[in-house]
Design a protein around this motif. Sequence first.
Motif, mmCIF file in Angstrom:
data_model
loop_
_atom_site.group_PDB
_atom_site.id
_atom_site.type_symbol
_atom_site.label_atom_id
_atom_site.label_comp_id
_atom_site.label_asym_id
_atom_site.label_seq_id
_atom_site.Cartn_x
_atom_site.Cartn_y
_atom_site.Cartn_z
ATOM 1 N N ASP A 180 46.647 17.082 29.828
ATOM 2 C CA ASP A 180 46.650 15.872 30.659
ATOM 3 C C ASP A 180 47.981 15.671 31.379
ATOM 4 O O ASP A 180 48.268 14.596 31.897
ATOM 5 N N LEU A 181 48.793 16.744 31.420
ATOM 6 C CA LEU A 181 50.108 16.680 32.046
ATOM 7 C C LEU A 181 50.036 17.292 33.444
ATOM 8 O O LEU A 181 49.551 18.411 33.616
ATOM 9 N N LYS A 182 50.533 16.554 34.451
ATOM 10 C CA LYS A 182 50.571 17.042 35.820
ATOM 11 C C LYS A 182 51.989 16.898 36.362
ATOM 12 O O LYS A 182 52.574 15.814 36.293
ATOM 13 N N VAL A 183 52.518 17.979 36.909
ATOM 14 C CA VAL A 183 53.873 17.980 37.452
ATOM 15 C C VAL A 183 53.838 18.548 38.860
ATOM 16 O O VAL A 183 53.306 19.648 39.080
ATOM 17 N N ASN A 184 54.388 17.814 39.812
ATOM 18 C CA ASN A 184 54.514 18.309 41.182
ATOM 19 C C ASN A 184 55.969 18.740 41.385
ATOM 20 O O ASN A 184 56.868 17.905 41.395
ATOM 21 N N SER A 185 56.182 20.039 41.528
ATOM 22 C CA SER A 185 57.554 20.553 41.615
ATOM 23 C C SER A 185 58.226 20.210 42.940
ATOM 24 O O SER A 185 59.453 20.267 43.038
ATOM 25 N N LYS A 186 57.438 19.845 43.967
ATOM 26 C CA LYS A 186 58.026 19.469 45.259
ATOM 27 C C LYS A 186 58.457 18.008 45.261
ATOM 28 O O LYS A 186 59.578 17.677 45.634
ATOM 29 N N THR A 187 57.553 17.140 44.846
ATOM 30 C CA THR A 187 57.868 15.715 44.854
ATOM 31 C C THR A 187 58.561 15.281 43.569
ATOM 32 O O THR A 187 59.086 14.174 43.490
ATOM 33 N N ARG A 188 58.520 16.156 42.540
ATOM 34 C CA ARG A 188 59.117 15.901 41.225
ATOM 35 C C ARG A 188 58.450 14.717 40.525
ATOM 36 O O ARG A 188 59.072 14.036 39.708
ATOM 37 N N GLU A 189 57.180 14.501 40.838
ATOM 38 C CA GLU A 189 56.402 13.469 40.161
ATOM 39 C C GLU A 189 55.782 14.058 38.899
ATOM 40 O O GLU A 189 55.319 15.195 38.890
ATOM 41 N N ILE A 190 55.757 13.247 37.839
ATOM 42 C CA ILE A 190 55.212 13.688 36.562
ATOM 43 C C ILE A 190 54.249 12.621 36.054
ATOM 44 O O ILE A 190 54.581 11.435 36.024
ATOM 45 N N PHE A 191 53.051 13.067 35.629
ATOM 46 C CA PHE A 191 52.077 12.148 35.066
ATOM 47 C C PHE A 191 51.526 12.717 33.769
ATOM 48 O O PHE A 191 51.203 13.897 33.679
#
Length: 231
Positions: free
Chosen positions: A138-149
């Motif tokens: 259930d972990l999502k990481v956007n390496s461009k925007t550096r958003e983590i959920f």
Amino acid sequence: MKKETILVVEDEEKIARLLEIELEYEGYMVTKVNDGLEAFEAYKKGKWDLILLDVMLPGISGIELLRRIRINDQITPVLLLTAKSSVEDKVSGLDYGANDYITKPFQIEEVLARVRAALRVKAVEHPQEDESLLIFADLKVNSKTREIFRGEDAIELTPREFDLLVYLLINKRQVLNRDQILEAVWGYDFIGDTNVVDVYIRYVRKKLEQQNKPALIHTVRGVGYVLKEAK
């Protein structure tokens, strides 16, 4: 169409220049480096579709550079350029993770053909995806925007904590020792105790496991850490 990028690591300027001219004529974007340590820095800072790597280099050898690359990266094709023609040297290079080897002196047509072949294999085995989005459980990481959920909950990490989490995600389900993590996240020449890894793992764990969420980062006693599903 985006040009494919090639890092040429060769300390003989005439050979490096020849490779640069011919590869650029074929439509590739080429960067030349003539020192092993500088090449490692260039590798870490750039995004390469293929690496042409001489074995005999100042700084560190091509084999040592290959070893460092393969700690974290099993995808980028690496073609060795070597004046050594013995079976033992070729086998050694392949064992360290090279995709192919080219013995000097070489015909430029052979180099170009092997480059094309390696890129074709990569395209089939590793089709392009949205590489900026890393998902695990259930972990999502956007390496461009550096958003983590984590589920619906946003998580805030410091830059170093973020880099550590991304490294664990890229190597999910692989047990990583402290030296590997230290080299990848803090840099090969970082001077310090590997206890810093334990400290930052603790920070990241605490933030990921808020709201009583299942643990994702697990300790492998006597070895290091692994990102995997909770049992």
